[in-house]
Scaffold this motif. Sequence first.
Motif, PDB file in Angstrom:
ATOM      1  N   UNK A 121       0.859  -1.129  -0.573  1.00  0.00           N
ATOM      2  CA  UNK A 121      -0.282  -0.039  -0.093  1.00  0.00           C
ATOM      3  C   UNK A 121       1.055   1.290  -0.169  1.00  0.00           C
ATOM      4  N   UNK A 122       1.844   1.417   0.710  1.00  0.00           N
ATOM      5  CA  UNK A 122       3.008   2.443   0.853  1.00  0.00           C
ATOM      6  C   UNK A 122       3.910   2.495  -0.040  1.00  0.00           C
ATOM      7  N   UNK A 123       3.821   1.370  -1.040  1.00  0.00           N
ATOM      8  CA  UNK A 123       4.462   1.587  -2.313  1.00  0.00           C
ATOM      9  C   UNK A 123       3.852   1.950  -3.211  1.00  0.00           C
ATOM     10  N   UNK A 124       2.545   1.874  -3.847  1.00  0.00           N
ATOM     11  CA  UNK A 124       1.279   2.626  -4.455  1.00  0.00           C
ATOM     12  C   UNK A 124       1.913   3.479  -3.980  1.00  0.00           C
ATOM     13  N   UNK A 125       1.316   4.236  -2.729  1.00  0.00           N
ATOM     14  CA  UNK A 125       1.290   5.588  -2.691  1.00  0.00           C
ATOM     15  C   UNK A 125       2.346   6.908  -3.287  1.00  0.00           C
ATOM     16  N   UNK A 126       3.289   5.932  -3.809  1.00  0.00           N
ATOM     17  CA  UNK A 126       4.667   6.369  -3.845  1.00  0.00           C
ATOM     18  C   UNK A 126       4.811   6.283  -5.036  1.00  0.00           C
ATOM     19  N   UNK A 127       3.734   5.619  -6.009  1.00  0.00           N
ATOM     20  CA  UNK A 127       4.121   5.440  -7.297  1.00  0.00           C
ATOM     21  C   UNK A 127       2.732   6.018  -8.116  1.00  0.00           C
ATOM     22  N   UNK A 128       1.486   6.594  -7.051  1.00  0.00           N
ATOM     23  CA  UNK A 128       0.692   7.153  -7.805  1.00  0.00           C
ATOM     24  C   UNK A 128       0.774   9.480  -7.203  1.00  0.00           C
ATOM     25  N   UNK A 129       1.745   9.301  -6.794  1.00  0.00           N
ATOM     26  CA  UNK A 129       1.908  10.997  -5.520  1.00  0.00           C
ATOM     27  C   UNK A 129       3.027  10.637  -6.366  1.00  0.00           C
ATOM     28  N   UNK A 130       4.093  12.344  -7.304  1.00  0.00           N
ATOM     29  CA  UNK A 130       5.577  12.550  -7.550  1.00  0.00           C
ATOM     30  C   UNK A 130       6.125  12.670  -6.426  1.00  0.00           C
ATOM     31  N   UNK A 131       7.086  12.754  -6.056  1.00  0.00           N
ATOM     32  CA  UNK A 131       8.093  13.280  -4.380  1.00  0.00           C
ATOM     33  C   UNK A 131       7.833  14.786  -5.119  1.00  0.00           C
ATOM     34  N   UNK A 132       7.476  15.042  -3.405  1.00  0.00           N
ATOM     35  CA  UNK A 132       7.116  16.559  -3.545  1.00  0.00           C
ATOM     36  C   UNK A 132       6.286  16.789  -2.039  1.00  0.00           C
ATOM     37  N   UNK A 133       5.936  18.268  -2.505  1.00  0.00           N
ATOM     38  CA  UNK A 133       4.519  18.696  -1.897  1.00  0.00           C
ATOM     39  C   UNK A 133       3.293  17.517  -1.822  1.00  0.00           C
ATOM     40  N   UNK A 134       3.231  16.926  -2.988  1.00  0.00           N
ATOM     41  CA  UNK A 134       1.869  16.010  -3.399  1.00  0.00           C
ATOM     42  C   UNK A 134       1.984  14.714  -2.281  1.00  0.00           C
ATOM     43  N   UNK A 135       3.669  14.397  -2.425  1.00  0.00           N
ATOM     44  CA  UNK A 135       3.832  13.133  -1.768  1.00  0.00           C
ATOM     45  C   UNK A 135       3.784  13.664  -0.770  1.00  0.00           C
ATOM     46  N   UNK A 136       4.142  14.461   0.187  1.00  0.00           N
ATOM     47  CA  UNK A 136       4.674  14.358   1.685  1.00  0.00           C
ATOM     48  C   UNK A 136       2.934  14.525   2.294  1.00  0.00           C
ATOM     49  N   UNK A 137       2.027  14.861   1.447  1.00  0.00           N
ATOM     50  CA  UNK A 137       0.450  15.764   1.760  1.00  0.00           C
ATOM     51  C   UNK A 137       0.032  14.118   2.567  1.00  0.00           C
ATOM     52  N   UNK A 138      -0.531  13.172   0.890  1.00  0.00           N
ATOM     53  CA  UNK A 138       0.270  11.516   0.682  1.00  0.00           C
ATOM     54  C   UNK A 138       0.074  11.227   2.274  1.00  0.00           C
ATOM     55  N   UNK A 139       1.437  11.420   2.290  1.00  0.00           N
ATOM     56  CA  UNK A 139       2.089  10.518   3.537  1.00  0.00           C
ATOM     57  C   UNK A 139       1.250  10.474   4.667  1.00  0.00           C
ATOM     58  N   UNK A 140       1.014  12.691   5.131  1.00  0.00           N
ATOM     59  CA  UNK A 140       0.517  12.666   6.166  1.00  0.00           C
ATOM     60  C   UNK A 140      -0.387  12.047   6.126  1.00  0.00           C
ATOM     61  N   UNK A 141      -1.576  12.678   5.619  1.00  0.00           N
ATOM     62  CA  UNK A 141      -2.965  11.419   5.393  1.00  0.00           C
ATOM     63  C   UNK A 141      -3.125  10.142   5.743  1.00  0.00           C
ATOM     64  N   UNK A 142      -1.758  10.089   4.953  1.00  0.00           N
ATOM     65  CA  UNK A 142      -1.486   8.520   5.314  1.00  0.00           C
ATOM     66  C   UNK A 142      -0.961   7.679   6.692  1.00  0.00           C
ATOM     67  N   UNK A 143      -0.582   8.678   7.562  1.00  0.00           N
ATOM     68  CA  UNK A 143      -0.027   8.368   8.705  1.00  0.00           C
ATOM     69  C   UNK A 143      -0.957   8.417  10.087  1.00  0.00           C
ATOM     70  N   UNK A 144      -2.090  10.149   9.300  1.00  0.00           N
ATOM     71  CA  UNK A 144      -3.231  10.140   9.844  1.00  0.00           C
ATOM     72  C   UNK A 144      -4.718   9.239   9.956  1.00  0.00           C
ATOM     73  N   UNK A 145      -4.403   8.212   8.657  1.00  0.00           N
ATOM     74  CA  UNK A 145      -5.201   7.383   8.859  1.00  0.00           C
ATOM     75  C   UNK A 145      -4.825   5.961  10.019  1.00  0.00           C
ATOM     76  N   UNK A 146      -3.513   5.964  10.342  1.00  0.00           N
ATOM     77  CA  UNK A 146      -3.481   4.756  11.828  1.00  0.00           C
ATOM     78  C   UNK A 146      -3.830   5.893  12.596  1.00  0.00           C
TER      79      UNK A 146
END
Length: 471
Positions: A121-146
Motif C-alpha cells: 500500500x505504501x509503495x502504491x502511494x509512492x508511485x501514485x504521487x510524485x516526490x515533493x509537496x503532493x507526496x508529503x501531503x499524501x504521506x501525512x494523510x496515510x499517517x493520519x489514517x493510522x
Amino acid sequence: MTAATPDPRRWHALALLCVAGFMVILDAQIVLLALPSIAEGLGFSASGAQWVISAYLLTFGGLLLLGGRTADLLGRRRVFMTGTLLFGLSSLLCGFAWTAGVLVAARAVQGVSAAVMAPTALSLLLNTFEEGHERNKALAIWSGSGGFGATAALLIGGPLTGALGWEWIFFLNTPVALLLLLLSPVLLRESRAEERARSYDPVGALTVTAALVACVYALVEAPRAGWLSAQTIGLLVLAAALALLFLRVETRSTAPLVPLRLLRSASVSGGNLVVFLLGSSAFGMSYTLSQYGQGVLGLSPLRFGLYNVVMPVGAVVGSYAGQALVTRVGARPVAVGGLALVGAGSLLLAGVPVDGGFVRDLLPGLLLFGPGLGACAVAGSIAALTGVRERESGVASGINTAAFQIGGAFGVAVVTSVAVSYTGPVAGYRAAFTACVVLAAAGLACALVLLRRPRRPVEPLPVEKHPAQHL
C-alpha cells in the motif's frame, strides 16, 4: 499515463489505501483491548495469551521485506489485492476459532497478509504521487489514517467486545476487505519493476526473514526469559549472524533483495533508524500507559479508551502539521521537534503517582506526545523514502514499515523488563516511562546527526522512464 501527467484518480486511490492502513492499525490495537476476553473465552494460560499478539508480530515483522519485494516484481496492485483477500479470510478464521491453537495460527496468517498489504500500500502511494509537496501531503494523510485507526480501536473496542463478543473484532475486517477488493481494480493502477530477470534473491530473502523472525522472537520473549538468558542472547547472536550473511549475499547478488546503496544513504538509513526509535518509544509508552491506567488507576477498558483518544487525535494533527513543515524546512527539524515533544511527554508521565488522575497526571503528557508522534512519523518516513527509485519502492516501504514495527517490539520488551525490575508497581511504571524518554533522546540524536538535507536524490527515476501501468 506519464510521470508528468498526474493520475486524476490519485486522491481516490489514496483514500482506498488509507482504508487499508486504517484496517491494519485498527486490528492491531483492538486486539490489545479484547485480549482479556479472548483469554477467558478460549482458555488461554496466563503466559499463553500473549501469543495472540506475538504470532502476529513474528510473521508481520519477519516478512515485510519479502512482501515489498514481491510487490515490486509481480505487480503492486495484484499483490495488494492478494494480501487483502488473505487478511479477510484469516480474520474470518480468527473470529470462528474454536481453540486457542487455531486462533494463534490464524493470527500468524493475519501477520503474513499484513506483511504483504502494508508495504505494498505504501509503495502504491509512492508511485501514485510524485516526490515533493503532493507526496508529503499524501504521506501525512496515510499517517493520519493510522491515527484514526488507533482512535477507532479505543472507541469501539470495549463496547464491541462487551456487546457482541471478542469474535466481532475480527469479523469487522471482512466487509472492509471485501470493499477494498471491489474498488482496487477501479482506483489503483498496476505497476511493477521493469527487470528482465525477475529474481527474488531466494537466499537473501531466506536469511533476512530468518534474521527478522529471530530478532522479533528474542525481543518478544526477553521480558519472560531475561535479557541475559541463553535463549535471548542466543537468538540475538543468531539474528546478527544471519544479518551479516544477508549483507554478504546481497553484495554478490545480481538482483539483490535490498540494494545496499539504499542502506548507504544517510537519509534512508537515518530516517529508518529514527522511525525505529520512535516506534520503540511510542509502543513502549502506550503499553506502560495501558498497564498503569487499568492496573493502578482502575479504569475500565472503555473508560481508558475514551480518555486516551486525545493521543491519536493529536498524532493526526501532528502528521498534517509535520508534512507542511517538512516541505518548507526539511525532515530533520521536524523529526527533532517531534522527538523532543515525545520525550517531554514521556518525562511528564514519568512522575505518575499512586493516586493519580487522568486530567492532572496523564493528559499533559499525552497532549505533547501525540503531536510529536505524528510529526516525527511523517518526517522520518519522508526522509527514508525520498529519492528511492520506483522499482525499489516496495522493498523500501517494507524496510520503513519493518523499522516501526520491530522498533515497537523492542520498546515493549524494554519497558516490560524495566518495570519488572522494580518492586513497587508505580515505581516500575515511572522507570518504564523514563526508558521511553531515553529512547526518544536516542532518536533525537540520530535525527540531528543523520537527517541532513541530501545534495542530490538517490538515483531518482528519470521522467522519461516510467513503469508499464494499465487498468
